[in-house]
Scaffold this motif. Structure first.
Motif, short mmCIF file in Angstrom:
data_model
loop_
_atom_site.label_atom_id
_atom_site.label_comp_id
_atom_site.label_asym_id
_atom_site.label_seq_id
_atom_site.Cartn_x
_atom_site.Cartn_y
_atom_site.Cartn_z
N GLY A 11 37.08 43.36 39.55
CA GLY A 11 35.95 43.90 38.46
C GLY A 11 36.41 45.13 37.95
N PRO A 12 35.62 45.75 37.29
CA PRO A 12 34.19 45.39 37.15
C PRO A 12 33.81 44.60 35.82
CG PRO A 12 34.70 47.57 36.25
CD PRO A 12 35.77 47.11 36.76
N GLY A 13 32.39 44.26 35.83
CA GLY A 13 31.99 43.42 34.65
C GLY A 13 32.60 41.97 35.01
N VAL A 14 33.07 41.33 33.94
CA VAL A 14 33.47 39.92 34.33
C VAL A 14 34.71 40.30 34.99
CG1 VAL A 14 34.68 38.10 33.27
CG2 VAL A 14 32.59 38.83 32.13
N GLY A 15 35.37 41.43 34.91
CA GLY A 15 36.74 41.62 35.77
C GLY A 15 37.56 40.50 35.69
N SER A 16 38.20 40.05 36.76
CA SER A 16 39.01 38.70 36.74
C SER A 16 38.59 37.63 37.67
CB SER A 16 40.30 39.12 36.89
OG SER A 16 40.13 40.19 38.05
N ILE A 17 39.08 36.64 37.61
CA ILE A 17 38.40 35.73 38.59
C ILE A 17 39.22 35.53 39.92
CG2 ILE A 17 37.32 34.33 36.75
CD1 ILE A 17 39.75 32.05 37.10
N GLN A 18 40.45 36.23 39.72
CA GLN A 18 41.16 36.23 40.98
C GLN A 18 40.61 37.37 41.79
OE1 GLN A 18 42.01 36.76 37.79
NE2 GLN A 18 43.82 34.98 37.33
N PRO A 19 41.21 36.97 43.23
CA PRO A 19 40.68 37.78 44.45
C PRO A 19 40.93 39.22 44.54
CG PRO A 19 42.10 35.99 45.00
CD PRO A 19 42.31 36.25 43.58
N ALA A 20 39.95 39.94 44.90
CA ALA A 20 40.29 41.44 44.99
C ALA A 20 39.10 41.88 45.95
CB ALA A 20 39.53 42.11 43.61
N CYS A 32 47.82 52.39 49.69
CA CYS A 32 48.85 51.49 49.08
C CYS A 32 47.69 50.28 48.24
CB CYS A 32 49.56 50.73 50.02
SG CYS A 32 50.48 49.33 49.75
N LEU A 33 47.61 50.44 47.04
CA LEU A 33 46.83 49.75 46.33
C LEU A 33 47.03 48.78 45.34
CD1 LEU A 33 44.41 53.08 45.54
CD2 LEU A 33 44.37 51.58 47.45
N CYS A 34 46.22 47.68 44.99
CA CYS A 34 46.52 46.80 43.90
C CYS A 34 44.89 46.52 43.53
CB CYS A 34 47.11 45.60 44.06
SG CYS A 34 46.55 44.49 45.36
N SER A 35 44.78 45.85 42.39
CA SER A 35 43.46 45.54 41.95
C SER A 35 43.56 44.31 41.01
CB SER A 35 42.53 46.59 41.47
OG SER A 35 43.20 47.00 40.19
N ASN A 54 45.20 40.97 41.43
CA ASN A 54 46.48 40.96 42.03
C ASN A 54 46.53 41.02 43.64
OD1 ASN A 54 48.05 41.15 39.63
ND2 ASN A 54 47.14 43.10 39.39
N ILE A 55 47.18 40.14 44.19
CA ILE A 55 47.07 40.10 45.72
C ILE A 55 48.12 41.03 46.33
CG2 ILE A 55 47.32 38.53 47.57
CD1 ILE A 55 46.41 36.19 45.93
N MET A 56 47.41 41.78 47.48
CA MET A 56 48.46 42.83 48.02
C MET A 56 49.55 42.05 48.55
SD MET A 56 48.63 45.84 49.35
CE MET A 56 46.96 46.53 48.73
N SER A 57 50.73 42.99 48.29
CA SER A 57 51.97 42.30 48.64
C SER A 57 52.55 43.01 49.80
CB SER A 57 52.96 42.47 47.48
OG SER A 57 53.86 43.35 47.82
#
Lengths: 67, 357, 250
Positions: B108-117, B334-337, B340-343
């Motif tokens: 997110g926010p808004g449409v954001g992305s359809i992948q996980p977060a 340690c962030l991603c968003s 993108n999936i946490m590595s």
């Protein structure tokens, strides 16, 4: 003999019953209820036929009709 | 118990059915689509009702209606769809209507992305609607946990007559794992649950016993009294706190994380421990109420820092972590968003950087 | 000794003197609904889903089960109730803002799904409770607190005709527009409500009764004045009658 009984506390002085009574039996009276509305009265009770138009027209069911 | 290999979304739906959910309304939105899809196949098999609403807004009100009439009801969505449902959720809270919903969170926010977060943390735990109501919010980190928490959620919802949120994410929703499925509540049990609510549900009553369900009050005194009762209910959730502590006792660095990020972090802890690095993990399972006291078990004389690991930029979960840590040690992130999936490698690098500093 | 031939239905609270303004027909319709529920002997099965607005004040009047749905979502909430409790007699009670503005999608969708509940739609061409704002059914030229110089088509579009709109859908079973501005129309309204509820009992699907009423306060007139406004202005725009009745084809 047909008659109407006014439930004074429910009357809001809207005048629908007065307007649609076929025999002009009803009129807005001088007595006010606790909300300050001048309550309708039967001024020509003898003309009442118990047709219930007033009861049906009254938004708040302030008129019981007997026949 | 029966063990099956299932996709997260479908396992959550099946858990709900087994818990006695007999009404689901939802609307298509990635990545939670398999939840409504599953219900559309499954509900007819159990004499339940599935409706694809014309919108998320309508769907939550359908659930509100079903809940007002005593049926265990559920909806689900993802991030922006959850935002659309916030008014309806507020009505459920305001009118004390039990229901369960699941947010399979995405970027997110808004449409954001359809992948996980994990970018709906504050929305989920602090303000899922208007008026300051709260909910029990559970954050699963495995498909099994999602099943167990969803199954239990219906009991919590009925106990408190309040909505309950399962805060999942796109990873848990779309990955497949083997799960033990909880037992199916019998039709008799489900009927008894509905019957137990007869006094306050809108099904039709004799004159003199009528039910009037209102999500608010004309009288300000009544509304405040309601708010006070709700506040007491929220405080009572202290007893429902759930979290996982892993290798915290001697930890020189403690990772704070929830949901899928915590699961990835746990495998990092195992690798680091094998290298002799004293790293631990605190994983809230209830993210509301938040287990602040879990962070009192850290030995701050040994612990150099707490590392917040979450899939949200800017970080959100870190706010509760910092309340819990109370400046007893520094907090790193340690962030991603954005989907993108946490590595795990990023977590390993972050830990080593802190420990070797 | 005379016999009592007319009194307010027991489906309306005995002491109900609600917040409706003098001449407001919300309370008239409440009586008619109550009378129909009594006559069909389904008072103890009735569940009303009220919208937000003056329609919501009916909780002071309805002595049977009722809930309040979020603004515009009554048809969605009713879907949830009826589908999980087919034995209940479920109807929504909504104003024009609730049903035709914020709730238009829910109304059209429920009608299109042919949900087996009834809709009582009070069309008084204005937002009442919130103080007279323009509604989807506000007439062209009619002033409102948010259309201070009157509704102008080029800026505000035209009044929505809900029955005709829903008549484009395949599923709806019965759509009628009535009014309560005179004794004949009051009786027709009651008949329409009874037909809508009977349809539901017979499992015929979606029925909607649109009732053209008045709003003396926000029309800037009094009770009797609102009757004239209905007659002269509302009814020409919203012609009364049956728009659809599939029972005729059965």
């Amino acid at each position: 003999m047909a008659k109407v009984v006014i439930v004074a506390e429910r009357c809001k002085s809207c005048g629908y019953c007065v307007k649609f009574c076929p025999n002009q039996v009803l009129a807005i009276g001088k007595q006010v209820n606790s909300k300050g509305y001048e309550v309708v009265e039967s001024v020509k009770p003898e003309e009442c036929t118990g047709c219930t138009i007033c009861g049906q027209m009254c938004p708040d069911g302030a008129i019981d009709v007997y026949r | 118990m029966s063990r099956v290999f299932m996709k997260g979304c479908e396992a959550i739906a099946e858990a709900a059915v087994r818990a006695g959910c007999r009404f689901f309304a939802g609307y298509p939105i990635t990545p939670q689509n398999e939840i409504p899809e599953y219900f559309s196949r499954r509900m007819p098999e159990v004499g339940g009702v599935f409706v694809q609403g014309e919108s998320e807004v309508a769907s939550i009100s359908m659930v509100y209606g079903a809940g007002c009439a005593g049926t265990r009801a559920m909806t689900s969505s993802s991030s922006c769809g959850i935002a659309l449902k916030s008014e309806g959720i507020s009505y459920c809270a305001g009118a004390r209507i039990p229901m369960v919903y699941c947010n399979v969170a995405r970027g997110g926010p808004g449409v954001g992305s359809i992948q996980p977060a994990q970018m709906d943390y504050l929305q989920a735990t602090k303000a899922s609607g208007n008026g300051g109501f709260q909910m029990l919010v559970f954050a699963p980190s495995t498909v099994q946990e999602a099943v167990d928490l969803t199954y239990a959620a219906f009991d919590y919802a009925d106990r408190d007559r309040n909505p309950v949120l399962i805060l999942a994410d796109g990873v848990i929703g779309t990955m497949m794992e083997s799960v033990e499925l909880p037992p199916m509540r019998s039709d008799e049990e489900i009927a008894a649950i509905k019957d137990s609510k007869k006094k306050w549900t809108a099904l039709g009553h004799r004159l003199g016993e009528h039910v009037d369900i209102e999500p608010g009050f004309w009288s300000t005194l009544d509304q405040q009294k309601w708010n006070e009762e709700a506040a007491a209910l929220y405080l009572s959730w202290e007893k429902d706190l759930q979290w996982e502590e892993y290798c915290v006792e001697d930890a020189e660095l403690v990772i704070a994380s929830y949901g899928i990020s915590a699961r990835i972090a746990k495998s990092a802890v195992n690798l680091l421990r094998r290298e002799g690095l004293k790293v631990g993990l605190i994983r809230p399972i209830t993210v509301n109420p938040f287990p602040y006291k879990a962070f009192d078990r850290i030995d701050y004389s040994k612990c150099k820092a707490v590392l917040d690991v979450e899939m949200s930029i800017p970080a959100q979960f870190v706010k509760d972590v910092s309340v819990a840590v109370k400046d007893r040690c520094p907090i790193e992130t340690c962030l991603c968003s954005g989907g993108n999936i946490m590595s795990r490698d990023d977590i390993l690098a972050a830990c080593k950087k802190i420990l070797e500093a | 000794m005379e016999e009592l031939v007319y009194t307010r239905t027991k489906a309306v609270f005995e002491n109900a003197v609600s917040g409706f303004c003098p001449g407001c027909m919300h309370s008239t319709v409440a009586k008619l609904i109550g009378e129909v529920l009594e006559e069909l002997d389904i008072l103890d099965k009735a569940v009303c889903v009220k919208g937000i607005g003056c329609c919501g004040l009916q909780s002071n009047y309805f002595a049977f089960d009722n809930i309040t749905a979020a603004h515009g979502r009554a048809c969605a909430a009713a879907t949830g109730i009826k589908r999980t409790n087919p034995a209940s007699l479920v109807f929504t009670y909504q104003g024009d803002g609730d049903l035709a503005s914020i709730g238009l999608a829910e109304t059209v969708s429920a009608a299109n799904r042919g949900e087996n509940f009834s809709v009582i739609f009070i069309n008084n061409g204005i937002y009442g409770m919130t103080g007279g704002q323009m509604a989807p059914t506000t007439l062209v030229g009619m002033k409102a607190s948010t259309a201070p110089w009157g509704r102008k088509p080029e800026e505000h579009g035209y009044p929505i005709h809900v029955c005709e709109l829903l008549n484009e859908l395949t599923a709806p079973y019965y759509l009628e527009r009535t009014s309560c501005n005179n004794p004949t129309n009051v009786r027709k309204t009651k008949k329409a409500i009874k037909k809508a509820f009977q349809n539901q009992l017979d499992g015929k699907g979606f029925s909607l009764v649109e009732i053209v009423t008045g709003c003396p306060t926000n029309w800037g007139t009094d009770a009797l004045g609102s009757l004239d406004f209905i007659e002269e202005k509302m009814l020409p725009e919203f012609p009364l009658g049956v728009i659809r009745d599939k029972s005729k084809e059965d």
